[in-house]
Design a protein around this motif. Structure first.
Motif, PDB file in Angstrom:
ATOM      1  N   THR A 358      20.961 -47.643  82.935  1.00 62.19           N
ATOM      2  CA  THR A 358      19.902 -47.575  83.658  1.00 62.19           C
ATOM      3  C   THR A 358      19.453 -48.242  84.885  1.00 62.19           C
ATOM      4  N   THR A 359      20.425 -49.155  85.030  1.00 63.38           N
ATOM      5  CA  THR A 359      20.121 -49.845  86.309  1.00 63.38           C
ATOM      6  C   THR A 359      20.474 -48.931  87.467  1.00 63.38           C
ATOM      7  N   PRO A 360      19.464 -48.894  88.546  1.00 62.97           N
ATOM      8  CA  PRO A 360      19.864 -48.023  89.850  1.00 62.97           C
ATOM      9  C   PRO A 360      21.229 -48.381  90.228  1.00 62.97           C
ATOM     10  N   GLY A 361      21.879 -47.126  90.488  1.00 66.32           N
ATOM     11  CA  GLY A 361      23.124 -47.444  91.345  1.00 66.32           C
ATOM     12  C   GLY A 361      24.369 -47.779  90.186  1.00 66.32           C
ATOM     13  N   ALA A 362      23.930 -48.016  89.143  1.00 69.45           N
ATOM     14  CA  ALA A 362      25.136 -48.470  88.126  1.00 69.45           C
ATOM     15  C   ALA A 362      26.279 -47.474  88.076  1.00 69.45           C
ATOM     16  N   LEU A 363      27.412 -47.907  87.810  1.00 65.45           N
ATOM     17  CA  LEU A 363      28.395 -47.215  87.768  1.00 65.45           C
ATOM     18  C   LEU A 363      29.170 -47.080  86.335  1.00 65.45           C
ATOM     19  N   GLU A 364      29.749 -46.413  85.629  1.00 66.97           N
ATOM     20  CA  GLU A 364      30.076 -46.561  84.255  1.00 66.97           C
ATOM     21  C   GLU A 364      31.670 -45.981  84.450  1.00 66.97           C
ATOM     22  N   ILE A 365      32.658 -46.791  83.741  1.00 68.66           N
ATOM     23  CA  ILE A 365      33.988 -46.732  83.619  1.00 68.66           C
ATOM     24  C   ILE A 365      34.071 -46.327  82.306  1.00 68.66           C
ATOM     25  N   VAL A 366      34.748 -45.258  81.957  1.00 74.17           N
ATOM     26  CA  VAL A 366      34.806 -44.771  80.352  1.00 74.17           C
ATOM     27  C   VAL A 366      36.551 -44.636  80.277  1.00 74.17           C
ATOM     28  N   HIS A 367      36.799 -45.067  79.187  1.00 73.64           N
ATOM     29  CA  HIS A 367      38.307 -44.878  78.561  1.00 73.64           C
ATOM     30  C   HIS A 367      38.155 -44.249  77.219  1.00 73.64           C
ATOM     31  N   THR A 368      38.730 -43.246  76.890  1.00 75.86           N
ATOM     32  CA  THR A 368      38.765 -42.641  75.362  1.00 75.86           C
ATOM     33  C   THR A 368      40.051 -42.359  75.053  1.00 75.86           C
ATOM     34  N   ASP A 369      40.403 -42.524  73.868  1.00 73.94           N
ATOM     35  CA  ASP A 369      41.645 -42.438  73.305  1.00 73.94           C
ATOM     36  C   ASP A 369      41.646 -41.225  72.321  1.00 73.94           C
ATOM     37  N   ALA A 370      41.700 -40.036  72.415  1.00 81.54           N
ATOM     38  CA  ALA A 370      41.665 -39.314  71.216  1.00 81.54           C
ATOM     39  C   ALA A 370      42.456 -39.523  70.122  1.00 81.54           C
ATOM     40  N   THR A 371      43.816 -39.925  70.561  1.00 80.52           N
ATOM     41  CA  THR A 371      44.695 -40.134  69.146  1.00 80.52           C
ATOM     42  C   THR A 371      44.336 -41.282  68.674  1.00 80.52           C
ATOM     43  N   LYS A 372      43.593 -42.176  69.025  1.00 84.62           N
ATOM     44  CA  LYS A 372      43.337 -43.549  68.233  1.00 84.62           C
ATOM     45  C   LYS A 372      41.809 -43.316  67.754  1.00 84.62           C
ATOM     46  N   GLY A 373      41.274 -42.442  68.240  1.00 90.24           N
ATOM     47  CA  GLY A 373      39.684 -42.433  68.022  1.00 90.24           C
ATOM     48  C   GLY A 373      38.930 -43.497  68.650  1.00 90.24           C
ATOM     49  N   THR A 374      39.315 -43.842  69.837  1.00 93.67           N
ATOM     50  CA  THR A 374      38.360 -45.016  70.216  1.00 93.67           C
ATOM     51  C   THR A 374      37.673 -44.663  71.640  1.00 93.67           C
ATOM     52  N   TYR A 375      36.682 -45.179  72.044  1.00 99.55           N
ATOM     53  CA  TYR A 375      35.668 -45.091  73.130  1.00 99.55           C
ATOM     54  C   TYR A 375      35.410 -46.467  73.978  1.00 99.55           C
ATOM     55  N   ALA A 376      35.777 -46.464  74.793  1.00103.92           N
ATOM     56  CA  ALA A 376      35.307 -47.806  75.612  1.00103.92           C
ATOM     57  C   ALA A 376      34.564 -47.506  76.926  1.00103.92           C
ATOM     58  N   LYS A 377      33.379 -48.071  77.157  1.00100.44           N
ATOM     59  CA  LYS A 377      32.670 -47.943  78.390  1.00100.44           C
ATOM     60  C   LYS A 377      32.237 -49.143  78.925  1.00100.44           C
ATOM     61  N   VAL A 378      32.433 -49.382  80.200  1.00 98.11           N
ATOM     62  CA  VAL A 378      31.605 -50.690  80.747  1.00 98.11           C
ATOM     63  C   VAL A 378      30.838 -50.030  82.024  1.00 98.11           C
ATOM     64  N   ASP A 413      39.710 -55.873  88.874  1.00100.22           N
ATOM     65  CA  ASP A 413      39.513 -54.661  88.690  1.00100.22           C
ATOM     66  C   ASP A 413      38.567 -54.288  87.569  1.00100.22           C
ATOM     67  N   PRO A 414      37.436 -53.925  87.677  1.00 99.32           N
ATOM     68  CA  PRO A 414      36.735 -53.783  86.448  1.00 99.32           C
ATOM     69  C   PRO A 414      37.084 -52.788  85.400  1.00 99.32           C
ATOM     70  N   GLY A 415      37.676 -51.601  86.064  1.00 97.31           N
ATOM     71  CA  GLY A 415      38.411 -50.743  85.204  1.00 97.31           C
ATOM     72  C   GLY A 415      39.471 -51.393  84.186  1.00 97.31           C
ATOM     73  N   ALA A 416      39.776 -52.425  84.459  1.00 95.88           N
ATOM     74  CA  ALA A 416      41.086 -52.947  83.612  1.00 95.88           C
ATOM     75  C   ALA A 416      40.224 -53.551  82.150  1.00 95.88           C
ATOM     76  N   LEU A 417      39.135 -53.811  82.277  1.00 97.19           N
ATOM     77  CA  LEU A 417      38.186 -54.335  81.189  1.00 97.19           C
ATOM     78  C   LEU A 417      38.422 -53.307  80.083  1.00 97.19           C
ATOM     79  N   VAL A 418      38.433 -51.932  80.137  1.00 98.25           N
ATOM     80  CA  VAL A 418      38.438 -51.165  79.197  1.00 98.25           C
ATOM     81  C   VAL A 418      39.904 -50.464  79.063  1.00 98.25           C
ATOM     82  N   SER A 419      40.634 -50.625  79.750  1.00 96.41           N
ATOM     83  CA  SER A 419      42.232 -49.967  79.709  1.00 96.41           C
ATOM     84  C   SER A 419      42.945 -50.905  78.834  1.00 96.41           C
ATOM     85  N   PRO A 420      43.745 -49.978  77.938  1.00 99.49           N
ATOM     86  CA  PRO A 420      44.679 -50.997  77.001  1.00 99.49           C
ATOM     87  C   PRO A 420      45.743 -51.562  77.879  1.00 99.49           C
TER      88      PRO A 420
END
Lengths: 852, 145
Positions: A358-378, A413-420
């Motif tokens: 909800t923070t103005p200008g906030a960016l979302e980085i999402v990683h989903t893995d359908a095979t493992k059934g995981t969802y990670a967003k920062v 890199d913030p993307g690395a936070l949710v990347s396996p």
């Protein structure tokens, strides 16, 4: 105003009345009593529930154990504290603020100087037609769960009679709703969940996370209906409820659980004319004080500056604030972190910081893995540098570290936070003011300084910082900090228990905890393993006469104790009938021979004067035991960490050198100690004269006859490092001999490490043999009576464990090779009888060779 | 607000709004895709939390089905690759740093219940089976050819 005064110069003790004994009420009492070193406050606690404060956050763990004690919060009865008066089952009916009194449901009038409202909240039941039908429940208290259990059991019976499945419907798909759904599932019902919002857990996760969550939960057999309200509930003639949803779906269900949010229990406060918020809750300022200066509110009933908090951590903070204020402090409520991490139906869900971006200008980085059934967003700031929040579904292992970075610049890199493949943030990278335990607001800095001050295990850190004492989710991180600091955790039993076996024994003995789940929940972490489960099973067995396959204990027994026989390399079992002292009648031998013939068993005489029958399949074991029982024999422990055999020579009744009846003594000793569980196996030998034909000095307990009685030798072992038993006492009469052995065995059972046989135990015992002799023969520790009484209970409670299985249809039903084909023999079991002896042949050949 | 999406598995890399996230992850979530023969094992109530049972599958294969105290049900191959004996259903369950596990009752090698991997031996992974609970009955999903 009243006649009492709160002036600190007032010499008298003042009274604080606490209304409500939930988690927060209890925390307040603890906080006040631990800080009020001058005893300036007397505390009266009124609890509407008959149960003293329990872990409501862990309510669902009540299912299955049905053990109320396992949820009790530590110290919740204030035993030994004269300044706390806890009144269970007593409601506060009325508060007179002018007179400063509380009227209780028992009609008593209690005067207060300060009043703390900790009445919590109650479940919101939407006013749909039929919401009060029989079969409708809420999910809040232990009593609620008992009610749901009774209804579920009746429903299953009713459904079975009609040949249909029993199901239950949960109104509300938030975190409590999903907990309730799991509860229904564990009770054997097919759960349906109805959620008005378009996704599950709408407050914690976004659409993407909700979709993954719904997928995971549906695959567990939960029927999810999102975007639908409940329109009506109508009782049917067959005892079921017809539920209609706003999307037109009609369901027939056996019971309904409302879990559609909570409302503050502010009735008493309202009646007393205290200010309440628009949506309920007693309004307070940042010090948790209401508009009456003598009345405070904490926990879910408090609306701090108009805002209610439904989590335990902010409630604890409020309790601390009020305790501080009553003692003249200046604490204020700092606001709360609404981050959550939970495991729902085994699915990890975590949400922290600005999870919804909800923070103005906030960016979302999402990683989903359908095979493992995981969802990670920062969620990161518009310059992609600062972590603002995130959501984790399916795997929340990164939660503690990520959350500590909220509001901070992320390294790399913030993307690395949710990347396996991304670099994992370690606890060592965290700054000192990062909060590790958010339940109790403990920073990395305070944990590290506790370690520097000498806290060298988890228990010590918990004790001095409170970290990890609520949900325990941060304990792996705390442990990591410990290990990083170079502290050795050598006595830890395994990754789940920091304690040694002897310490766990003391905990079980002193707390009366009787289940593994309660022990690991209160004194360990995680769910256990092949090391701690059998150890705890052994401790539980040593301290009671429960059957080793009773209740939850069935899930703890290692390979052999699980089926009460010796597991051999091809998955079959060997049975060793009990034969104390190697004594056997001709008729018994015939029965054993006939058994071997009828079941095609390979026969070998053992080193312990018994006969081993090899090659029985699991479904054959009960039939074999029955044949032994029919002629007055029983199977025996040739397995397990327990008494094995008492070997003997023939003794004075036949031998021309014998001076005592060694066979008779061996039989008596085996009958006395059979079934005793211990840190490792225990073997006995009894020789009828000094020639020592029974090789008793190679045994844990060796008894050798003299012309005046018996010499008692202890702590002899064979195995990898043989040790001769050492003389403990000489020329004992029968009764003293038995008494000394009782004391010796129980002392060993209580104090030895896991898998530590008696010889290395004696080596490690401070003071060695002299100390052991002082304890056993002179009662230097004053525990001899206790040790003897414990052994007395074991002897008294002994039952034929194998016959007990035959007598219990439920236990008996587990003795099958295949749950879906109980009549089928395991097709991978085969034997080769072409050679000199029958040997197993592995049809499922090993595909991996163990490295040598 | 910008949403960046990266994904693995059978989901392609996309950029777009949240609704595409929802559409993208819906199919193919656990259990793994593909037609299955659902073999009934037993009623849920027959399972002892923390313990396993063996299930005979069509064609003679065996699955070891475990109910954990948290309510999760897992199924893996029952044949212990280290011994060749069909015994894994009789092992002790637990966890290793949160990973649900079973230890072979023979020589105590530990396997992940989630993935079938032998945790101390990177070369060994056991087959796993999908599980569903339908009308109170636990069913094991055997992939159809």
């Amino acid at each position: 105003m009243s006649t009492t005064t709160e002036s600190p110069t007032d010499a008298g003790t003042r009274t604080v009345v606490v209304v409500g004994h939930g988690m927060v009420g209890h925390r307040f009492v603890e906080a006040l009593r631990s800080r009020d070193t001058e005893s300036t406050w007397k505390v009266v606690v009124l609890s509407e529930e008959a149960e003293a404060a329990y872990d409501r956050v862990g309510l669902s763990s009540y299912i299955g154990t049905w053990d109320r004690a396992s949820l009790a919060l530590g110290g919740n009865t204030y035993d030994g504290d004269d300044l706390v008066d806890l009144r269970l089952g007593t409601r506060a009916e009325h508060v007179d603020r002018d007179a400063r009194t509380v009227t209780t449901s028992s009609g008593e009038l209690i005067a207060y100087d300060s009043l703390v409202l900790a009445t919590g909240s109650h479940p919101f039941v939407p006013p749909v037609p039929g919401h009060d039908s029989a079969g409708c429940f809420v999910y809040r208290t232990l009593d609620d769960l008992d009610g749901i259990r009774t209804a579920a059991e009746a429903a299953i019976e009713r459904a079975a009679a009609k040949g249909r499945e029993a199901n239950g419907l949960v109104v509300g798909g938030g975190l409590l709703g999903l907990e309730a759904a799991n509860a229904l599932r564990l009770l054997g019902l097919t759960p349906h969940v109805v959620e008005f919002a378009p996704r599950l857990m709408p407050l914690q996760v976004d659409d993407g996370g909700g979709a993954v969550l719904e997928g995971l939960i549906s695959s567990l057999g939960v029927q999810v209906h999102t975007g639908a309200g409940t329109s009506s509930i109508a009782a049917q003639d067959d005892g079921r409820l017809a539920v209609e949803l706003s999307d037109g779906t009609a369901l027939l269900t056996d019971l309904v659980v409302f879990s559609a949010g909570v409302r503050p229990s502010d009735g008493v406060a309202r009646a007393a004319g205290l200010d309440v918020g628009e949506r309920g809750g007693v309004v307070t300022d940042l010090t948790c004080r209401t508009n009456d200066e003598n009345v405070w509110a904490v926990g879910e009933v408090a609306a701090v500056e108009g805002r209610c908090y439904g989590l335990v951590a902010p409630g604890y903070t409020m309790a601390e604030v009020v305790a501080d204020r009553l003692l003249g402090g200046e604490a204020t409520f700092p606001g709360a972190d609404l981050s959550t991490k939970l495991k729902l139906l085994g699915v990890d869900v975590a949400s922290f910081g600005d999870a919804m971006a909800t923070t103005p200008g906030a960016l979302e980085i999402v990683h989903t893995d359908a095979t493992k059934g995981t969802y990670a967003k920062v969620v990161v700031s518009d310059d992609a540098k600062t972590l603002l929040g995130g959501i984790l579904v399916g795997d929340a292992s990164a939660y503690t570290t990520l959350k500590a970075y909220v509001g901070r610049e992320v390294p790399g890199d913030p993307g690395a936070l949710v990347s396996p493949a991304g670099a994992e943030l370690g606890a060592d990278a965290l700054p000192d003011d990062a909060v590790i335990c958010s339940c109790n607001n403990v920073t990395k800095g305070s944990i590290c300084s506790a370690i520097a001050d000498g806290s060298c295990d988890l228990a010590a850190i918990k004790g001095c910082t409170n970290a990890g004492t609520t949900c325990g989710g941060c304990l792996p991180t705390v442990k990591k900090l410990l290990v990083d600091s170079g502290v050795e955790l050598s006595k830890a039993l395994c990754e789940h228990f920091e304690q040694s076996r002897a310490e766990l024994f003391e905990i079980v003995a002193s707390t009366g905890i009787r289940t593994f789940s309660a022990l690991v929940a209160r004194h360990g972490t995680g769910t256990g393993c092949e090391i701690c489960k059998p150890t705890v099973a052994s401790i539980l067995a040593s301290t009671s006469s429960d059957h080793v396959l009773d209740g939850e204990q069935a899930a703890l027994q290692d390979s052999n104790d699980h089926f009460l026989a010796n597991l051999q390399k091809n998955g079959t079992y060997s049975v060793v009938p009990r034969m104390p002292g190697g004594e056997v009648t001709a008729d018994q031998l015939i029965v054993i021979g006939q058994l071997a013939k009828d079941f095609g068993l390979y026969v070998k005489v053992t080193g312990g004067q018994r006969i081993d029958l090899f090659g029985a399949r699991v479904e054959q074991l009960p039939a074999i035991w029955q044949r032994l029982v029919d002629v007055g024999m029983e199977s025996g422990q040739a397995y397990g960490k327990s008494l094995r055999t008492v070997k003997s020579c023939v003794g004075s009744s036949w031998c021309r050198y014998g001076v005592q009846d060694s066979v008779g003594m061996a039989v008596d000793l085996e009958h006395r100690y059979r079934g005793l569980r211990s840190p490792h196996k225990i073997k006995f030998g009894v020789s009828g004269c000094a020639r020592e034909c029974a090789e008793a000095r190679g045994k844990d307990v060796g008894v050798i006859a003299t012309d005046r009685g018996w010499n008692l030798y202890v702590c002899g072992n064979g195995g990898q490092t043989p040790a001769h038993a050492r003389l403990l006492a000489s020329d004992l009469d029968d009764e003293t001999l038995v008494r000394y052995i009782d004391r010796f065995l129980m002392f060993y059972v209580r104090t030895a490490d896991r898998l530590q046989r008696t010889a290395p135990w004696l080596d490690a015992l401070e003071g060695g043999l002299d100390h052991l002799r002082a304890v056993v023969c002179e009662d230097s520790l004053g525990i001899a009576d206790d040790l003897e009484a414990a052994m007395g209970r074991h002897v008294e409670g002994y039952r034929d464990e194998w016959k007990a299985v035959l007598d219990d249809p439920e236990k008996l039903s587990r003795f099958v090779s295949f749950v879906n084909a109980p009549e089928e023999a395991d097709p991978t079991v085969a034997f080769d009888e072409s050679g000199p002896r029958k040997v197993p042949v592995l049809l499922g050949l090993p595909t991996v060779r163990e490295k040598v | 607000m910008t949403t960046l999406i990266t994904a693995v598995g059978n989901i392609s890399v996309e950029e777009g709004t949240r609704s595409t996230v929802r559409n993208a992850v819906r199919p193919g979530i656990l259990p793994a895709p593909g037609a299955k023969l659902w073999v009934p094992a037993c009623l849920v109530g027959r399972l002892v939390p923390g313990r396993g049972v063996a299930v005979l599958l069509p064609g003679g294969a065996q699955a070891a089905v475990f109910l954990l105290p948290n309510g999760m049900i897992y199924a893996i191959e029952n044949l212990d690759p280290y011994s060749g004996a069909a015994v894994l259903s009789r092992g002790l369950t637990g966890d290793r740093t949160g990973e649900p596990t079973v230890a072979s009752p023979l020589l105590k090698q530990v396997f992940s219940l989630r993935t079938g991997a032998a945790l101390d031996d990177p070369c060994v992974t056991l087959p796993t089976y999908a599980v569903r609970v339908q009308h109170g009955t636990v069913k094991v999903g055997v992939p159809l050819p």
